[in-house]
Design a protein around this motif. Structure first.
Motif, PDB file in Angstrom:
ATOM      1  N   TYR A  11       0.561  -1.312  -0.390  1.00 18.14           N
ATOM      2  CA  TYR A  11      -0.154  -0.523   0.043  1.00 18.14           C
ATOM      3  C   TYR A  11       1.054   0.915  -0.146  1.00 18.14           C
ATOM      4  CZ  TYR A  11      -3.542  -3.625   1.715  1.00 18.14           C
ATOM      5  OH  TYR A  11      -3.782  -4.877   1.920  1.00 18.14           O
ATOM      6  N   ALA A  72       1.879  -2.941   4.113  1.00 16.60           N
ATOM      7  CA  ALA A  72       2.336  -4.163   3.106  1.00 16.60           C
ATOM      8  C   ALA A  72       1.390  -5.684   4.252  1.00 16.60           C
ATOM      9  CB  ALA A  72       3.874  -4.526   3.003  1.00 16.60           C
ATOM     10  N   THR A  73       0.413  -6.234   3.299  1.00 12.13           N
ATOM     11  CA  THR A  73       0.625  -7.407   4.382  1.00 12.13           C
ATOM     12  C   THR A  73       0.970  -8.729   2.838  1.00 12.13           C
ATOM     13  OG1 THR A  73      -2.269  -7.358   3.343  1.00 12.13           O
ATOM     14  CG2 THR A  73      -1.256  -6.750   5.253  1.00 12.13           C
ATOM     15  N   MET A  75      -0.094 -11.647   1.060  1.00 12.30           N
ATOM     16  CA  MET A  75      -1.473 -12.554   0.267  1.00 12.30           C
ATOM     17  C   MET A  75      -1.646 -13.209   0.189  1.00 12.30           C
ATOM     18  SD  MET A  75      -1.044  -9.197  -3.149  1.00 12.30           S
ATOM     19  CE  MET A  75      -3.124 -10.240  -3.421  1.00 12.30           C
ATOM     20  N   GLN A  77      -1.655 -16.904   2.470  1.00 10.58           N
ATOM     21  CA  GLN A  77      -0.772 -17.445   3.825  1.00 10.58           C
ATOM     22  C   GLN A  77      -1.462 -19.025   3.606  1.00 10.58           C
ATOM     23  OE1 GLN A  77      -1.410 -14.415   6.703  1.00 10.58           O
ATOM     24  NE2 GLN A  77      -2.262 -12.738   5.306  1.00 10.58           N
TER      25      GLN A  77
ATOM     26  N   ASP B   9      -8.663  -7.615   0.262  1.00 13.00           N
ATOM     27  CA  ASP B   9      -7.298  -7.501   0.790  1.00 13.00           C
ATOM     28  C   ASP B   9      -8.265  -8.179   2.117  1.00 13.00           C
ATOM     29  OD1 ASP B   9      -5.391  -6.447  -1.394  1.00 13.00           O
ATOM     30  OD2 ASP B   9      -6.948  -4.087  -0.673  1.00 13.00           O
ATOM     31  N   GLU B  33      -6.309   2.592   0.668  1.00 11.30           N
ATOM     32  CA  GLU B  33      -6.254   2.024  -0.218  1.00 11.30           C
ATOM     33  C   GLU B  33      -6.330   0.390   0.308  1.00 11.30           C
ATOM     34  OE1 GLU B  33      -2.270   1.416  -2.337  1.00 11.30           O
ATOM     35  OE2 GLU B  33      -1.700   3.549  -1.457  1.00 11.30           O
ATOM     36  N   MET B  34      -6.733  -0.371   1.383  1.00 13.45           N
ATOM     37  CA  MET B  34      -6.812  -1.879   1.351  1.00 13.45           C
ATOM     38  C   MET B  34      -8.176  -2.167   1.225  1.00 13.45           C
ATOM     39  SD  MET B  34      -6.599  -4.057   4.643  1.00 13.45           S
ATOM     40  CE  MET B  34      -5.377  -5.293   4.628  1.00 13.45           C
ATOM     41  N   THR B  35      -8.669  -3.048   0.540  1.00 18.31           N
ATOM     42  CA  THR B  35     -10.338  -3.515  -0.556  1.00 18.31           C
ATOM     43  C   THR B  35     -10.391  -4.000   1.150  1.00 18.31           C
ATOM     44  OG1 THR B  35      -9.310  -5.525  -1.834  1.00 18.31           O
ATOM     45  CG2 THR B  35      -9.788  -3.096  -2.232  1.00 18.31           C
ATOM     46  N   SER B 146      -7.724 -11.553   1.459  1.00 18.06           N
ATOM     47  CA  SER B 146      -6.220 -12.224   1.984  1.00 18.06           C
ATOM     48  C   SER B 146      -6.160 -12.979   3.354  1.00 18.06           C
ATOM     49  CB  SER B 146      -5.031 -11.038   1.233  1.00 18.06           C
ATOM     50  OG  SER B 146      -4.975 -10.973   0.238  1.00 18.06           O
ATOM     51  N   ASN B 147      -6.411 -11.547   3.754  1.00 18.02           N
ATOM     52  CA  ASN B 147      -6.357 -12.030   5.626  1.00 18.02           C
ATOM     53  C   ASN B 147      -8.370 -11.917   5.888  1.00 18.02           C
ATOM     54  OD1 ASN B 147      -4.241 -10.864   6.749  1.00 18.02           O
ATOM     55  ND2 ASN B 147      -4.034 -10.182   5.158  1.00 18.02           N
ATOM     56  N   PHE B 344      -0.356  -6.408   9.872  1.00 15.42           N
ATOM     57  CA  PHE B 344       0.733  -5.778   8.673  1.00 15.42           C
ATOM     58  C   PHE B 344       1.756  -5.431   9.125  1.00 15.42           C
ATOM     59  CE2 PHE B 344      -3.437  -3.383   7.207  1.00 15.42           C
ATOM     60  CZ  PHE B 344      -3.319  -2.462   6.402  1.00 15.42           C
TER      61      PHE B 344
END
Lengths: 77, 479
Positions: A11, A72-73, A75, A77, B9, B33-35, B146-147, B344
């Motif tokens: 991000y 960042a996270t 994607m 996992q 996301d 920004e995180m969807t 993703s999470n 994060f």
């Protein structure tokens, strides 16, 4: 050496300079073998040596820590 | 159904306090920004604003406004009977809840264009994908993330009592729809919810009977506080049956009969309404957590680490669906923030030890940290003092002397490890205890801190001073 591909959602990137900054920061991290960043997708594919670094440690890279505005996270996992 | 998988996301299952705090924190950390997909049923905001903290405090405050003028405590103030219309109170309550939900949740989330709301129940089909189905059971969307964050909350437990369902009852979720004050009420369960609802109805004029399975009220509290509160509520007119087990319920003309067993044998009361307040259970049954690899405890509560990670990587949980000791809106919100922060890459851990809890009866009950018994069992010994509000000037002036402040310290160095308060405004004053327990303050730190005289908060300082001197030999304001 145990190679692993880690996908990050990144991000805060708005331009090619951002891509360079994030890419450069990740490449400096011990255990990172290769970095491919996509500005369009806001993501990155990072090749790591998982004997040296866990995927989560990438999130603690200096480029993702304050005062940097990039985050960042993981994607996959 | 749109069978195309919608990718996000972050997928949040639930839309209460934990879900909102997580969504907002995630939006802040990612600069919007995180969807995020937020999936849930029921009104936005979840239990707290719609069925819990907000309406119950509204009802309690309204009931105190009726009760206090009818029970003056100061010389020369005469009893004044307050005129009120219960249906209008309830209408005002529902209107306020709607306002709070709109301003604190519905309108707030509109500001986050990165958050998409899905109405329906989510069920895992794999670790990263959930199917959303509507109230008819029809699948309406498939979303992946993703999470994942599970924050589905809880609902009232309804015990399996013969005749209960056929006879009808209210819970802390359904009571907010009533318009007529029940003339008499049996409350099954003497925990925080039962006592708060019970005192509110009592103050409006209902005859209230509490039937409790345990031998004391509020088992998480110091025994002195539970018994003092019981005594005070009894003085107000509340009736208690302790160590009582309800065996049967049935209709008896226009009334409802509650049969129960106590040490005296079989007993029975007839009441106009029954309220079930025997606790809450998690909303996890529908999720198919097994498919996701998420472990639960025997009660169905999701097991997490202090980082709010579940047994499945990439899946976090927060709020009342999590296995823990205390179920609070404030903790839920903190857990949501903790989960997202760790997504994060942060190393945030939830601090349950210095989390404050409260019961909003009058006098209020609030606490933080360990009880005397908990600390002694863990460490072999402890030191504690109990300060009575009878020795507090502010309480003496207002006539509200029913209350105590108990502080527990580590005898090795006088570090405060627990504080419990039964007093007017205990819910405000306990924040001092939260600082003390959370920051490891010592008794001397509290004594050295300025407290307003005369105030209820001064009681905390006097309770601290009671560790070092005999308060009966102390003049006002001795430092």
């Amino acid at each position: 050496m145990k190679e692993e591909r880690v996908k990050l959602r990144i991000y805060g990137m708005t331009c090619d300079d951002c891509v360079n900054t994030v890419s450069h920061g990740l490449k400096k991290q011990d255990g990172v073998l290769d970095v491919k960043i996509s500005l369009k997708d806001g993501s990155g594919e990072i090749e790591i040596d998982s004997d040296k670094i866990e995927p989560e440690k990438l999130l603690k890279n200096e480029v993702f820590e304050k005062p940097s505005h990039y985050r960042a996270t993981l994607m996959d996992q | 159904m749109n069978s195309e998988v919608q990718k996000f996301d972050l997928v949040i299952l639930g839309r209460g306090a934990a879900a909102f705090s997580a969504a907002i924190k995630a939006s802040e950390l990612s600069n919007g920004e995180m969807t995020i997909a937020m999936i849930g049923v029921g009104p936005l905001g979840g239990t707290c604003v719609n069925f819990g903290c907000v309406p119950s405090k509204y009802l309690l405050e309204a009931s105190h406004s009726v009760f206090r003028p009818e029970h003056p405590r100061m010389a020369g103030i005469h009893t004044t009977m307050v005129k009120y219309e219960f249906s209008e109170v309830m209408e005002g309550l529902r209107s306020y809840v709607g306002h709070a939900r709109d301003t604190k949740y519905a309108k707030v989330i509109e500001n986050y264009s990165n958050v998409s709301l899905f109405t329906g129940l989510g069920k895992f089909v794999d670790k990263k994908t959930v199917v959303v189905s509507d109230s008819n059971g029809k699948d309406v969307a498939v979303v992946s993330g993703s999470n994942m964050l599970i924050a589905t909350g809880s609902h009232p437990t309804v015990p399996n009592i013969e005749g209960l369902k056929e006879t009808g009852f209210l819970t802390s979720d359904t009571i907010w729809g009533i318009n007529d004050l029940p003339e008499s009420v049996a409350i099954i369960g003497g925990g925080a919810i039962g006592l708060e609802l019970g005192q509110a109805l009592l103050h409006f004029g209902s005859k209230v009977t509490v039937i409790e399975a345990l031998d004391s009220l509020l088992p998480q509290t110091e025994p002195e506080i539970g018994s003092a509160l019981k005594m005070y509520l009894e003085e107000e007119g509340m009736k208690f049956y302790m160590r009582a087990r309800v065996s049967k319920i049935n209709k008896n003309g226009g009334m409802k009969s509650v049969e129960f067993i106590t040490h005296k044998g079989n007993e029975k009361i007839d009441v106009q309404e029954i309220i079930i307040a025997t606790g809450r259970q998690p909303n996890t049954e529908y999720l198919d957590l097994k498919t996701a690899g998420v472990d639960t405890d025997p009660r169905g509560l999701i097991i997490t680490s202090r980082t709010m990670k579940t047994s499945a990587s990439g899946i976090y949980a927060a709020g009342d669906c999590v296995s823990k000791k205390m179920f609070l809106e404030t903790l839920a919100a903190r857990e949501g923030v903790t989960a997202v922060s760790n997504m994060f890459g942060e190393d945030m851990k939830i601090d349950y030890e210095s989390a404050t809890w409260a019961v909003f009866t009058n006098p209020q009950v609030a606490g933080v940290g360990m009880t005397e018994n908990e600390f002694s069992r863990k460490n072999g010994s402890c030191s504690c003092r109990i300060f009575s509000l009878e020795n507090l000037t502010k309480a003496s002036i207002t006539g509200e002397t029913e209350g105590i402040i108990k502080i527990t310290v580590d005898p090795k160095d006088n570090t405060v490890v627990g504080m419990q308060i039964l007093a007017p405004n205990a819910t405000d004053i306990i924040t001092e205890g939260a600082y003390a327990v959370g920051k490891g303050y010592k008794i001397d730190d509290i004594i050295a801190t300025s407290h307003i005289f005369p105030s209820i908060s001064e009681g905390v300082k006097l309770a601290a001073q009671s560790f070092i001197r005999d308060l009966s030999k102390m003049a006002c304001c001795v430092e």
